[in-house]
Design an enzyme around this catalytic site. Structure first.
Site, PDB file in Angstrom:
ATOM      1  N   ASP A  91       0.863  -1.183   0.000  1.00  0.00           N
ATOM      2  CA  ASP A  91       0.000   0.000   0.000  1.00  0.00           C
ATOM      3  C   ASP A  91       0.898   1.230   0.000  1.00  0.00           C
ATOM      4  O   ASP A  91       1.306   1.727   1.044  1.00  0.00           O
ATOM      5  CB  ASP A  91      -0.906  -0.019   1.230  1.00  0.00           C
ATOM      6  CG  ASP A  91      -2.018   1.011   1.146  1.00  0.00           C
ATOM      7  OD1 ASP A  91      -2.036   1.795   0.173  1.00  0.00           O
ATOM      8  OD2 ASP A  91      -2.871   1.030   2.046  1.00  0.00           O
ATOM      9  N   ALA A  92       1.222   1.706  -1.199  1.00  0.00           N
ATOM     10  CA  ALA A  92       2.168   2.805  -1.348  1.00  0.00           C
ATOM     11  C   ALA A  92       1.558   4.040  -1.997  1.00  0.00           C
ATOM     12  O   ALA A  92       2.095   5.130  -1.872  1.00  0.00           O
ATOM     13  CB  ALA A  92       3.364   2.340  -2.182  1.00  0.00           C
ATOM     14  N   LYS A  93       0.454   3.852  -2.735  1.00  0.00           N
ATOM     15  CA  LYS A  93      -0.270   4.961  -3.388  1.00  0.00           C
ATOM     16  C   LYS A  93       0.672   5.820  -4.238  1.00  0.00           C
ATOM     17  O   LYS A  93       0.603   7.038  -4.228  1.00  0.00           O
ATOM     18  CB  LYS A  93      -1.009   5.811  -2.348  1.00  0.00           C
ATOM     19  CG  LYS A  93      -2.016   5.009  -1.525  1.00  0.00           C
ATOM     20  CD  LYS A  93      -2.700   5.866  -0.479  1.00  0.00           C
ATOM     21  CE  LYS A  93      -3.721   5.063   0.318  1.00  0.00           C
ATOM     22  NZ  LYS A  93      -3.095   4.047   1.193  1.00  0.00           N
ATOM     23  N   ARG A  94       1.515   5.164  -4.998  1.00  0.00           N
ATOM     24  CA  ARG A  94       2.522   5.853  -5.793  1.00  0.00           C
ATOM     25  C   ARG A  94       1.977   6.272  -7.157  1.00  0.00           C
ATOM     26  O   ARG A  94       1.020   5.704  -7.659  1.00  0.00           O
ATOM     27  CB  ARG A  94       3.736   4.951  -5.995  1.00  0.00           C
ATOM     28  CG  ARG A  94       4.460   4.541  -4.732  1.00  0.00           C
ATOM     29  CD  ARG A  94       5.189   5.709  -4.093  1.00  0.00           C
ATOM     30  NE  ARG A  94       6.251   5.249  -3.203  1.00  0.00           N
ATOM     31  CZ  ARG A  94       6.198   5.275  -1.884  1.00  0.00           C
ATOM     32  NH1 ARG A  94       5.130   5.738  -1.291  1.00  0.00           N
ATOM     33  NH2 ARG A  94       7.219   4.853  -1.152  1.00  0.00           N
TER      34      ARG A  94
END
Length: 281
Positions: A91-94
């Site tokens: 879960d990095a939302k990059r």
């Protein structure tokens, strides 16, 4: 096999759609683990041992590992989860442009899937989408209270922004590796998005500590056997609540020194959530 095929197999093998969020907050890790070289890894290993029978996937949030020892702990965690045959969603939302987003996409050399932010458009996601074997979960309708600030804005077409995101993600799914992040705290929107894009698997956060709708999450998460419902704090820190209701008058911080009970509590919490969700799917 791509990520969603592997995930569907894992779901079938465990009869579970539970994603365990490994948000290993150093301020909440049991005190006795601080003596380890990498306390987060020591914590995660115990959580994985206790929960893997009930976990379709693990979802570590990158924010908790962005410090000097954090990435090493994260790599050990991912490798250990893989050793238990459990896929990992980072879960990095990059997302970014050019060389930056290409470097971000290298995270998929470690994890099996990743969350991405579509705000910068199609080109910012291309390096993720082009990795055919990896999973790419696009933020669509998130579970936080401020999601409405942008995601519910009405476009000239009359549709809210989150519906346009869902439509675009469907178009970007040329490699059958795209899913959506859709929160359980907005069950009506969750149902509507599922009707709009019946073929995209969902990663559904917000069940557990955020109080999301478990029935809606379980009912709408899956597409072709793949999809996840995530709980983080409600599972990995379930022992805090148990200890707080244990010996009267004792402080949680004191009882946390006692041993490995936190892991057993996490295992029971994952098992309960699995059973709860399975009532509805």
């Amino acid at each position: 096999m791509n990520f969603f095929d592997r995930l569907a197999d894992r779901i079938a093998a465990t009869d579970s759609i539970v994603s365990v969020g490994l948000d290993a907050d150093r301020d909440r890790i049991p005190d006795h683990l601080e003596a380890h070289d990498m306390p987060q890894w020591a914590f995660n290993r115990r959580i994985i041992d206790a929960t893997h029978e009930h976990a379709a996937a693990y979802k570590p949030n990158a924010a908790f590992y962005e410090h000097s020892d954090g990435w090493a702990a994260l790599e050990e965690t991912v490798a250990y989860a893989h050793g238990k045959d459990v896929p990992v969603v980072l879960d990095a939302k990059r997302a970014d442009i050019g060389n930056t987003t290409r470097k971000y996409a290298e995270l998929l050399e470690t994890a099996d899937a990743i969350t991405v932010n579509p705000y910068m458009g199609r080109d910012s996601l291309e390096p993720f989408l082009s990795r055919e074997e990896a999973g790419v979960f696009v933020l669509c309708r998130t579970s936080n209270s401020g999601a409405a600030d942008l995601q519910e804005l009405e476009l000239a077409s009359g549709e809210p922004l989150y519906e346009r995101v869902a439509s675009l993600a469907d178009l970007w799914n040329a490699n059958d590796n795209v899913g959506l992040v859709v929160g359980a705290t907005s069950p009506d929107e969750l149902e509507a998005i599922r009707e709009q894009v019946p073929d995209l698997p969902f990663l559904v956060p917000g069940v557990g500590a955020q109080g999301g709708d478990a029935e809606a999450a379980a009912t709408h998460a899956l597409a072709d056997g793949a999809g996840l419902v995530n709980s983080s704090r409600g599972i990995i820190f379930a022992g805090e609540e148990s200890e707080a209701h244990g010996a009267s008058g004792s402080r949680v911080a004191e009882s946390r020194d006692a041993g490995e009970e936190f892991a057993a509590a996490a295992g029971q919490a994952a098992k309960r959530l699995k059973r709860q969700l399975n009532q509805y799917r």
